[in-house]
Design an enzyme around this catalytic site. Structure first.
Site, PDB file in Angstrom:
ATOM      1  N   VAL A 159      61.980  79.290  99.616  1.00  0.00           N
ATOM      2  CA  VAL A 159      60.658  78.873 100.054  1.00  0.00           C
ATOM      3  C   VAL A 159      60.010  77.984  98.998  1.00  0.00           C
ATOM      4  CG1 VAL A 159      60.425  81.045 101.314  1.00  0.00           C
ATOM      5  CG2 VAL A 159      59.381  80.832  99.072  1.00  0.00           C
ATOM      6  N   SER A 160      59.032  77.187  99.435  1.00  0.00           N
ATOM      7  CA  SER A 160      58.224  76.344  98.547  1.00  0.00           C
ATOM      8  C   SER A 160      59.108  75.424  97.699  1.00  0.00           C
ATOM      9  CB  SER A 160      57.321  77.222  97.693  1.00  0.00           C
ATOM     10  OG  SER A 160      56.306  76.474  97.058  1.00  0.00           O
ATOM     11  N   ASN A 161      58.948  75.447  96.380  1.00  0.00           N
ATOM     12  CA  ASN A 161      59.792  74.600  95.540  1.00  0.00           C
ATOM     13  C   ASN A 161      61.265  74.933  95.712  1.00  0.00           C
ATOM     14  OD1 ASN A 161      57.522  73.386  94.549  1.00  0.00           O
ATOM     15  ND2 ASN A 161      57.730  74.137  92.458  1.00  0.00           N
TER      16      ASN A 161
ATOM     17  N   GLY B 293      62.397  73.244  98.803  1.00  0.00           N
ATOM     18  CA  GLY B 293      62.603  71.822  98.538  1.00  0.00           C
ATOM     19  C   GLY B 293      63.886  71.565  97.783  1.00  0.00           C
TER      20      GLY B 293
END
Length: 699
Positions: free
Chosen positions: A291-293, A296
């Site tokens: 999730v999140s960074n 990415g």
């Protein structure tokens, strides 16, 4: 597969065969130093909960150290897992924990998972900054049907940063889970004492392998400490590596590390000191996730994957900076057409850092935003508005007018969703945009701690905001308590140029205003570096500032995502109310860019969840609980859907808006009625489509 085995047997016999490369198991070249291996019995300790179990993870107080000044590696690990799990997952009663997600769901009991954990340092080509990599192999792993899930840490967290997200799902599925801190993590270097964290979190001031030390000689460090005492260098901000540019490589290397570990454990022993790799990308299902960074990072890994390591992608609220393609637009319902999408993280985050403190006092927000008054003293907000007005950055004669204009700038000029307005104040109070702006400006520009970008540094501060020494017990616990991006764990952002003396940024008075306005001068400096132009005058930066701004722009260019997932089946889930990674600059334009790049070959689906946001942990607080649902639940659904697609060829549901139903009060436990499933055949009114160079999102 048969040919690979034949090549291995021929190589083992001493013969050669053109085109054969014997697949013997060897430690990857990127691994630095020893690999630490620990087995957990699932009774006294385990992979997922560090022996705490589902009940322990949800309980307070946190696990304690027997000796606060000298915690053991096991104690540090336990507290790190406890804090990292709770930072991303709402464990409060009624919020879905234990019913829709949690170690015990689908497992029974307390959800302890026995298995092996392998951890090491690694590096990427062109950098000697250590990155932590870890593989967890549950006892339930089946070498005849191998699977692997990537779990790069969210945010700037350390190696256990995705334990409660991709870690939990993968371990409960019986898959190996491979983690990396992505070159972030605690990595706190005390410049006064030269103390830093070993890989297990214990402190060292000797010349040995640690997570991070600033690139300073002893003389340079002493000189810096003399001028700016008791400061810290932090890995993500000050490694001079721009780690985000290599996040995709970190994830790919973690997968290779995972295959090495699995073959050491399950590979075929040839009896000559060599082990045949029997678990490989051809027979192993690999899902890139987090999730999140971390999400990415897994997306970037999928884009870079030329070896076929990754079979599918399932990520939540990913921090992606898509390449700018203004040939398409975005529109939600009958709302305005958005063409200025795909702003960089530093662009929109520095805007939030500058304007949100004033926007918090807008009439539409001031009284209705949960916890606004608790986290954001009205007097500071008024000072920020006054400073912005005096610099010509907001208009209006009254506080209400100026705050409303600041809110308008964020929603209309920066295309930040109005749905995030009620959550943005608590994020500002938690210094989210401020900390991201400071850390990423340094990271993108490859600046060192000695550069003190925008006169900002890191140190503990007292109740008046003045710099002080970090307590020894607090420093001993940094590995377990820090989220990797100050302010965290007692270390704050210090504005060295604050009026009077170096002061905690939140309590700073700017030299230009002589009023306590959250050190607005420093935040404006960061904003100027993000754009290359002086935010107040609009003129181009000159001299060293222009050079740093250029370096930052180059750093941002290096983290842009291409949108090419090479046809891999993939799912993005995002909350429409995300107040950290605005969806008009992240998931939405990435999905549209992918449609442009891959066209009919695209297998990406995008699910936008209403009444969901970035930090589920906030859902445990009054005023927030009743308005929002856990995005975490839909992230696990996304993983289930990708798994079913890869194993049973079940089709991925079309891209859609998921219309959840808030529970209304914290006393009302979430039920299935609040959390409708992702629809395999959504109505036309719920479908997200890309047509005529426009991404169309239902209201």
């Amino acid at each position: 597969m048969k040919r690979m085995m034949l090549c291995a047997l021929i190589g083992a016999s001493g013969l050669t065969l053109t085109g054969c490369k014997a697949p013997f198991n060897e430690i990857p070249d990127f691994v630095q130093g020893e690999i630490q291996h620990t087995s957990y019995d699932g009774i006294t300790d385990d992979l997922l909960t560090a022996g705490l179990g589902a009940t322990g993870l949800a309980s307070t107080p946190a696990p304690a150290f027997a000796d606060p000044l000298n915690p053991t590696p096991a104690e540090l690990r336990r507290l790190a897992i406890y804090n990292n799990y709770r930072a991303l997952v709402d464990t409060s009663a009624g919020g879905g924990y234990g019913a829709f997600f949690g170690p015990q769901v689908g497992s029974g009991g307390e959800g302890l998972i026995p298995g092996d954990e392998f951890i090491a340092f690694m590096t990427v080509p062109g950098s000697d900054v250590p990155v932590t990599v870890m593989a967890q192999v549950p006892d339930s792993f089946d070498p005849k049907s191998p699977c692997m899930v990537t779990a790069p840490s969210s945010g700037s967290r350390g190696i256990y940063g995705a334990i409660g997200t991709a870690g939990e799902w993968g371990l409960k599925k019986g898959c190996a889970v491979v983690y990396t801190d992505k070159g972030t993590g605690t990595g706190a270097h005390n410049l006064a004492t030269n103390t830093a964290q070993r890989i297990d979190g214990t402190l060292s001031s000797t010349d040995e392998a640690v997570q991070f030390r600033a690139d300073l000689t002893d003389g340079e460090r002493a000189a810096f400490d003399s001028r700016w005492p008791d400061r810290f260098a932090w890995k993500h901000a000050h490694s001079k590596a721009n780690p985000e540019a290599d996040w995709g490589h970190h994830v790919l290397q973690s997968i290779e590390f995972g295959f090495y570990v699995l073959n050491e454990k399950f590979g075929r022993d040839l009896g000559n000191g060599k082990t045949l790799q029997t678990i490989n990308p051809k027979n192993t299902l690999v899902i890139a996730s987090s999730v999140s960074n971390g999400g990415g990072a897994s997306v970037r890994a999928a884009e870079l994957d030329t070896l076929g390591l990754i079979d599918g992608v399932a990520v939540s609220e990913p921090n992606v900076n898509p390449e700018v393609d203004r040939s398409f637009t975005i529109v939600q319902g009958d709302g305005p057409v958005i063409s200025e999408h795909s702003r960089s993280l530093l662009d929109y985050t520095t805007a939030l850092a500058v304007y949100q403190g004033c926007a918090n006092q807008a009439p539409a927000i001031r009284e209705s935003a949960p916890l606004n008054a608790v986290f954001n003293p009205p007097a500071i907000g008024e000072n920020i508005c006054n400073s912005l007005a005096n610099k010509g950055l907001v208009s209006g004669a009254t506080l209400d007018d100026r705050a409303a204009d600041a809110l308008r700038i964020l929603n209309e000029e920066f295309d930040i969703q109005p749905e995030q307005n009620l959550l943005a104040p608590v994020h500002f109070g938690l210094a989210v945009a401020q900390s991201i702006s400071m850390t990423y400006a340094n990271a993108y520009g490859r600046a060192g701690v000695e550069d003190r970008v925008c006169e900002l540094s890191l140190a503990a501060t007292d109740t008046a905001g003045a710099v002080t020494q970090l307590a020894a017990a607090a420093e001993a616990a940094l590995f377990s308590v820090s989220n990797g991006i100050p302010p965290t764990a007692g270390v704050n952002i210090v504005y060295d140029n604050a009026e009077g003396q170096p002061t905690n940024l939140a309590a700073s008075a700017s030299p230009s205003s002589s009023q306590q306005d959250y050190g607005l001068d420093a935040l404006l400096c960061l904003r100027s570096l993000a754009t290359g132009r002086d935010t107040v005058t609009g003129t181009a930066l000159e001299g060293p500032d222009a050079e740093l701004a250029s370096a930052i722009a180059d750093g941002i260019a290096r983290v842009r995502a291409t949108g090419d997932l090479q046809g891999k089946p993939a799912i993005f889930v995002a909350g429409r109310s995300d107040a950290i990674l605005p969806i008009n600059h992240t998931s939405r334009p990435y999905f549209a860019l992918n449609q442009r790049v891959e066209g009919k070959n695209s297998n990406l689906r995008y699910y936008e969840v209403l009444n969901a946001h970035h930090l589920d942990v906030l859902n445990g607080f009054p005023g927030i609980a009743g308005r929002y649902v856990p995005l975490h639940h839909y992230y696990f659904q996304a993983l289930d859907l990708v798994w079913a697609h890869l194993t049973d060829k079940q089709p991925l549901p079309p891209s859609q808006v998921v219309r959840t139903v808030p529970r209304g009060a914290i006393t009302n436990p979430l039920t299935a009625a609040n959390l409708p499933a992702i629809d395999p055949s959504p109505d036309a009114g719920n479908r997200i489509v890309f047509t005529d160079n426009q991404l169309r999102i239902p209201e």
